[in-house]
Design an enzyme around this catalytic site. Structure first.
Site, PDB file in Angstrom:
ATOM      1  CD  GLN A  25       1.126   0.503  -0.518  1.00 23.78           C
ATOM      2  OE1 GLN A  25       1.962   0.696  -1.396  1.00 23.78           O
ATOM      3  NE2 GLN A  25      -0.033  -0.083  -0.786  1.00 23.78           N
ATOM      4  CG  ASP A  58      -2.395  -8.425   1.395  1.00 24.47           C
ATOM      5  OD1 ASP A  58      -1.209  -8.181   1.138  1.00 24.47           O
ATOM      6  OD2 ASP A  58      -3.184  -7.589   1.865  1.00 24.47           O
TER       7      ASP A  58
HETATM    8  O1  MRU Z   1      -2.687  -2.579  -0.640  1.00 23.32           O
HETATM    9  P1  MRU Z   1      -2.271  -2.627   0.797  1.00 23.32           P
HETATM   10  O2  MRU Z   1      -1.438  -1.477   1.222  1.00 23.32           O
HETATM   11  O3  MRU Z   1      -3.441  -2.895   1.707  1.00 23.32           O
HETATM   12  O4  MRU Z   1      -1.332  -3.917   0.848  1.00 23.32           O
HETATM   13  C1  MRU Z   1      -0.701  -4.256   2.046  1.00 23.32           C
HETATM   14  C2  MRU Z   1       0.224  -5.402   1.920  1.00 23.32           C
HETATM   15  O5  MRU Z   1       0.398  -5.978   0.867  1.00 23.32           O
HETATM   16  C3  MRU Z   1       0.884  -5.867   3.181  1.00 23.32           C
HETATM   17  O6  MRU Z   1       2.152  -6.394   2.916  1.00 23.32           O
HETATM   18  C4  MRU Z   1       0.013  -6.951   3.819  1.00 23.32           C
HETATM   19  O7  MRU Z   1      -1.307  -6.533   3.925  1.00 23.32           O
HETATM   20  C5  MRU Z   1       0.507  -7.379   5.140  1.00 23.32           C
HETATM   21  S1  MRU Z   1       0.283  -6.132   6.344  1.00 23.32           S
HETATM   22  C6  MRU Z   1       0.736  -6.731   7.862  1.00 23.32           C
END
Ligand code: MRU
Length: 340
Positions: A196, A237
């Protein structure tokens, strides 16, 4: 992003960008059913905690909007079934569960007819999305107070516009500081295994013209030791009584930051707070081993090796300098109140 929010409702269609195709292609998904949104969440076409909340709300809005049910009770039943499907998509980000509960509470407490209920559910979903956009602007405003001219900020994963309805949480803080003329620089970790950071954070910052340097996750210790970064801002999260749950690798970054005396900030809206539970109660999503054995479609690992692939980790609050939310900045003394 083209000139739109990361997720939008347009006359019974939910539009969003397919995040698995970025940065190479901008593919807009046009979804008309809860099932399509559930699939997009599972496959991470839609991802990022606040965006998962908005997407789940819109998925229920689609269920209500296209329902043929004649009574309020029947729609509520259909919504409950759709909610069950959505709850099974990804377990860790609380925003998804928070948005589902908010829509169900609205629907169950509604006293009008079926048509009016469907319209009310759509309105509530739009409200959730609008509130997230507003929260991110406030997080940016408050968080920018912690950023000084010339700072180099490290961020992990993607907590940008793509992970939210617009603007971003951690990247919202960086954007707001940049917009104030603070000339910040960013180090983005690539964020194995789903990349990401490399695919999404780098894309967002390059588009904004904010200087960004990409590093692999294993270079964090090196850049801190060399004093190439002086602050860390990440998203979350789930924030529980004793910890912040965020993308796998966040804990490593936090421990390294503490070792080097570098402030470690978490930026998240209140929809990410889950202060009824502790980290022991959180389900950490385990994803497909292929994400670790392969890069894209190419296998890199030796056949026969065992794989562990947790998608998130737990950073105890003792590593967190401050949490930035839409109500302001919370420091250590505020964290103590989480336990009450
Ligand atoms: O697995 P993902 O890409 O959904 O994980 C995203 C994250 O860990 C982000 O840091 C988190 O959701 C915060 S987004 C504002």
């Amino acid at each position: 992003m083209p000139n739109m929010r990361t997720i939008e409702w347009q006359n019974g269609t939910v539009l969003t960008i397919d995040q698995t195709r970025l940065p190479h292609e901008t593919v807009i998904l046009k979804m008309k059913s809860c099932e399509e949104i559930a699939e997009a969440i599972k496959s991470m076409r839609i991802r990022g905690a606040p965006l998962l909340g908005a997407a789940a709300a819109y998925a229920l809005a689609l269920t209500a909007h296209y329902s043929k049910a004649k009574s309020r009770e029947e729609i509520v039943k259909e919504l409950e079934k759709a909610a069950d499907l959505l709850r099974k998509t990804r377990p860790t980000a609380v925003n998804l569960f928070w948005a589902i509960e908010r829509i169900l509470t609205k629907a169950k407490g509604f006293s009008g007819n079926a048509k009016a209920l469907a319209a009310a559910v759509v309105e509530e979903a739009k409200k959730i999305a609008d509130e997230d956009a507003a929260a991110n602007r406030l997080i940016g405003k408050y968080g920018a107070q912690l950023i000084s001219k010339g700072d180099t900020v490290l961020t992990h994963c993607n907590a940008g516009a793509l992970a939210t309805v617009e603007y971003g949480t951690a990247l919202g803080v960086i954007r707001a500081a940049w917009e104030q003329g603070k000339k910040v620089k960013v180090f983005a970790t690539e964020t194995r295994p789903k990349l990401q950071g490399a695919r999404l954070t780098a894309y967002e910052l390059v588009r904004d013209g904010i200087p960004v340097t990409l590093i692999t996750d294993s270079m964090v210790g090196y850049v801190m030791q060399k004093r190439l970064v002086n602050k860390v801002v990440v998203g979350a999260d789930r924030i529980v009584k004793d910890a912040v749950i965020n993308k796998i690798g966040t804990f490593t970054v936090a421990v390294l930051a503490k070792e080097h005396g570098i402030p470690f900030y978490v930026a998240a809206p209140k929809s990410t707070f889950d202060l009824k539970i502790t980290s022991a109660d959180v389900i950490i999503e385990e994803r497909d081993p292929k994400e670790v054995t392969n890069i894209g479609s190419i296998r890199i690992a030796a056949e026969g090796v065992n794989i562990l692939n947790p998608a998130f980790d737990v950073t105890p609050l003792k590593y967190v300098t401050a949490i930035i939310c839409e109500s302001g900045i919370l420091f250590k003394e505020d964290f103590d109140k989480f336990k009450a």
